[in-house]
Design a protein around this motif. Structure first.
Motif, mmCIF file in Angstrom:
data_model
loop_
_atom_site.group_PDB
_atom_site.id
_atom_site.type_symbol
_atom_site.label_atom_id
_atom_site.label_comp_id
_atom_site.label_asym_id
_atom_site.label_seq_id
_atom_site.Cartn_x
_atom_site.Cartn_y
_atom_site.Cartn_z
ATOM 1 N N LYS A 62 0.798 -1.220 0.000
ATOM 2 C CA LYS A 62 0.000 0.000 0.000
ATOM 3 C C LYS A 62 0.833 1.274 0.000
ATOM 4 O O LYS A 62 1.939 1.306 0.516
ATOM 5 C CB LYS A 62 -0.896 0.006 1.236
ATOM 6 N N HIS A 63 0.242 2.309 -0.551
ATOM 7 C CA HIS A 63 0.815 3.641 -0.436
ATOM 8 C C HIS A 63 0.356 4.248 0.885
ATOM 9 O O HIS A 63 -0.731 3.954 1.345
ATOM 10 C CB HIS A 63 0.312 4.539 -1.571
ATOM 11 N N TYR A 64 1.199 5.121 1.440
ATOM 12 C CA TYR A 64 0.836 5.779 2.697
ATOM 13 C C TYR A 64 0.962 7.278 2.602
ATOM 14 O O TYR A 64 1.858 7.786 1.939
ATOM 15 C CB TYR A 64 1.752 5.303 3.836
ATOM 16 N N CYS A 65 0.100 7.957 3.317
ATOM 17 C CA CYS A 65 0.273 9.389 3.504
ATOM 18 C C CYS A 65 1.099 9.544 4.770
ATOM 19 O O CYS A 65 0.667 9.141 5.850
ATOM 20 C CB CYS A 65 -1.076 10.085 3.654
ATOM 21 N N PRO A 66 2.312 10.098 4.672
ATOM 22 C CA PRO A 66 3.198 10.167 5.840
ATOM 23 C C PRO A 66 2.836 11.278 6.821
ATOM 24 O O PRO A 66 3.428 11.374 7.889
ATOM 25 C CB PRO A 66 4.568 10.428 5.205
#
Ligand code: AMP
Ligand code: ZN
Length: 666
Positions: A419-423
């Motif tokens: 998955k992509h994450y919003c940091p």
């Protein structure tokens, strides 16, 4: 006995008999009219003679009790899920797995249909119906006794003496014809029809007015007895006996001697199920011997002795219009397919889950593609394929987002993560509210008077930025907000205040540390006893704790190394939340058996198997299902399987008696 009392009893007995014939056997022996006359007679007598009232009288079936809030009840025995299988290979693998644990014994199986409704646990005491509780999260459910009592096929008084106090589990369903009739009535009344029988059945259990439930043609099909004392050695015999007590146990259950007979059952019902009066989405295969069921036990989620087989799901095809993106409380991005609405197995599907970018790539999905959607066990359907022959000139590639749809921060993708994450952990609105929503949720702090929407409202108005802020809220800050009144504000503040009493393990879960679910939180709480020792623990120490792997350990270290998180915990401490376990609960526990691995096999005299297992765990030992080189001791009871014995001998593992074990503890 007075003549009135005698008359009442006779009427009750007669009505019970007719109920049973009509609703369970489907063989009525009097007309509806005659039934109603007798019921009326009984009602009048009971009205005149309240001294003979009985909560299990047939007159109680009509309902009338109004429940505003359903009480939460802890299940005496957890209600597990089932592991799923989709092919013959899956079933063969399962058989191999359990044969390995049991040591190659001759097994018999039962096959039952998987009834599609709402699961329910019914308790009986001294032959009388006592309580009905929904499955809930498996540990705790809602007490829906008043509503369930109105379901005519559930006996309120049992017809035999052999088993009188036990729990029995089943599925509350709406048969298809009853469902269609309900919808006809609704359409005539100008109301929207219900979407499908299953949701309508489970919705019915939560209606506030039990008289309304009584009007719905609900039914209850039983599939498992849970009894401390069960005189029968097999599941099949137990269920047959339950049928003789008055329960509706479908006759479709079949005893199978081998996998071939199981497959035959599956193939037969794959076609025939469309002729059933109710919905089914699969078959449940169970080990018939209750003794072997006990030997096999449970995984964290499901019994090892049972397996659900899912029929191939129904599919529909539709057009992919758009992909939108959701941000979770941990910052994980989930792409969601927005579909041209299509009907699938009785519901209208508009959205489907896409999981992650890889999946979109793997499917080679394009906007405006015609896609196949399928409904598995999950609520959200999934896209399983593309109708490539239909791909037109107007399809467009999907541009996966590079920035958070919520806060605009550039997304990251760690190695090995799908998955992509919003940091932007502390600045991304959805993550902030998501964490607070998790904190207050039922399985975590279970805060009454505060829901997901209120969290958003409070956040938007700048009143909260994290869960610790909740404890600073005062009614006069809340009352001016839209849709808030004095009462709701007070409820909210009181609910928040009450959460200070929630036990440590729940608080730990509520913190929302990635990968720390309910079970892991419990393990950590038991091991570390308080938050300070957990926070001081190193990565090396963490991974030594039972069931804590590298991924979890890393995540815990990451969480507590954050200054902001440490500050939040300090604040929780100051507000008086439970950040250590209640020692009294653990007074009986020792570490005497630390590092020792036990296998428990057979039938015991002093302790029950479960007590024995609990005792081992309470004293720091570990219980496993199968014998291996790692096993330290086998506690052998009566009737231990011969192959297990052989295996133990060949590996040279000491076999001890129950008495030896108890001596070991001293
Ligand atoms: P799942 O929720 O998909 O894990 O499936 C488990 C549920 O299947 C149980 O909680 C039961 O409510 C339901 N179920 C339906 N029919 C049966 C059956 N014959 N035996 C056991 N469970 C069943
Ligand atoms: Zn963001």
């Amino acid at each position: 006995m007075t003549t009135v009392q005698g008359k009442i009893q006779t009427l009750r007995e007669e009505l019970r008999q007719h109920n049973y014939r009509y609703y369970v056997l489907d063989e009525p022996s009097i007309s509806d009219f005659d039934f109603d006359v007798k019921l009326k007679q009984l009602q009048e007598l009971e009205l005149k003679h309240p001294e003979f009232a009985d909560p299990n009288s047939p007159t109680q079936r009509v309902g009338g009790q109004v429940t505003k809030n359903f009480n939460t009840v802890t299940h005496k025995n957890r209600m597990y899920s089932l592991d799923n299988s989709y092919s013959k290979e899956d079933i063969l693998d399962w058989e191999k797995r359990i044969q390995k644990i049991l040591g190659d014994v001759v097994l018999e199986f039962t096959c039952e249909l998987k009834y599609d409704g709402a699961s329910i646990n019914l308790s009986y005491e001294n032959g009388k119906f006592l309580k009905a509780v929904t499955r809930g999260d498996g540990f705790m459910g809602d007490d829906v006794t008043a509503n369930v009592k109105t379901i005519r096929s559930i006996p309120l008084v049992l017809r035999g003496e052999k088993m009188t106090s036990f729990d029995i589990r089943g599925e509350i369903i709406l048969p298809l014809d009853g469902f269609e009739q309900m919808n006809k009535d609704r359409i005539e009344a100008g109301e929207d029809p219900y979407r499908n029988p299953r949701n309508t059945a489970s919705g019915s259990l939560k209606l506030q007015d039990s008289a309304e439930v009584a009007n719905r043609p609900l039914d209850c099909l039983l599939y498992q007895v849970v009894a401390e004392k069960n005189p029968f050695p097999t599941h099949y015999e137990t269920l047959s006996h339950a049928a003789s007590l008055g329960f509706k146990v479908p006759k479709t259950i079949k005893l199978c001697k081998n996998i071939d007979e199981i497959i035959e059952f599956l193939e037969f019902w794959d076609h025939k199920r469309h002729e059933l009066p109710y919905e089914t989405d699969g078959v449940v295969i169970k080990v018939n011997s209750l003794h072997y069921q006990e030997e096999l036990g449970y995984t964290a989620k499901a019994p090892r002795w049972a397996l659900a087989y899912k029929f191939k799901a129904e599919q529909a095809s539709t057009i992919l219009n758009k992909v939108t993106y959701q941000v979770g409380r941990t910052g994980a991005i989930t792409p969601v397919a927005n579909l041209e609405p299509v009907e699938l197995a009785g519901t209208i599907v508009k959205r489907a889950s896409l999981h992650n970018a890889d999946q979109i790539e793997k499917l080679d999905l394009r906007l405006k593609d015609t896609v196949y959607v399928e409904k598995g066990g999950e609520i959200i359907p999934k896209i399983v394929g593309i109708y490539l022959a239909q791909r037109g000139m107007d399809t467009e590639p999907i541009q996966y987002i590079t920035h958070c749809p919520d806060c605009g921060t550039e997304l990251q993708r760690k190695e090995g993560d799908a998955k992509h994450y919003c940091p932007n952990e502390f600045g991304c609105p959805t993550q902030i509210t998501g964490r607070i929503q998790h904190y207050i949720s039922r399985k975590a702090m279970n805060i009454d008077g505060l829901g997901a929407e209120s969290v958003e409202l409070l956040f938007k108005n700048g009143l909260i930025n994290n869960f610790a802020d909740l404890y600073d809220l005062s009614p006069d800050q809340i009352i001016p907000l839209e849709r808030m009144a004095e009462k709701s504000a007070l409820n909210m503040v009181n609910g928040i205040e009450a959460s200070k009493k929630i036990p440590f393990e729940k608080v730990l879960f509520a913190l929302g540390i990635r990968f720390v679910g309910e079970t892991v939180a419990k393990k950590l709480a038991r091991h570390y006893k308080n938050i300070d020792s957990l926070m001081q623990s190193s990565y090396e120490e963490l991974i030594l704790v039972d069931e804590i792997g590298e991924r979890i350990a890393e995540s815990i270290i990451h969480f507590f190394s954050d200054q902001g998180n440490r500050l939040l915990i300090d604040r929780l401490k100051n507000y008086g939340l439970n950040l250590s376990i209640d020692e009294a609960l653990f007074a009986d526990q020792t570490e005497i058996l630390k590092g020792k691995v036990f296998v428990v096999s057979g039938v015991f005299q002093i302790l029950s198997r479960n007590e024995l297992k609990k005792s081992i765990e309470d004293n720091g030992g570990k219980v496993t299902g199968s014998i291996s080189k790692k096993t330290s001791f086998i506690i052998a009871g009566d009737n231990m399987g011969p192959s297990k014995k052989e295996k133990a001998e060949s590996l040279g593992i000491p076999m001890i008696s129950e008495q030896d074990y108890l001596t070991m503890l001293q």
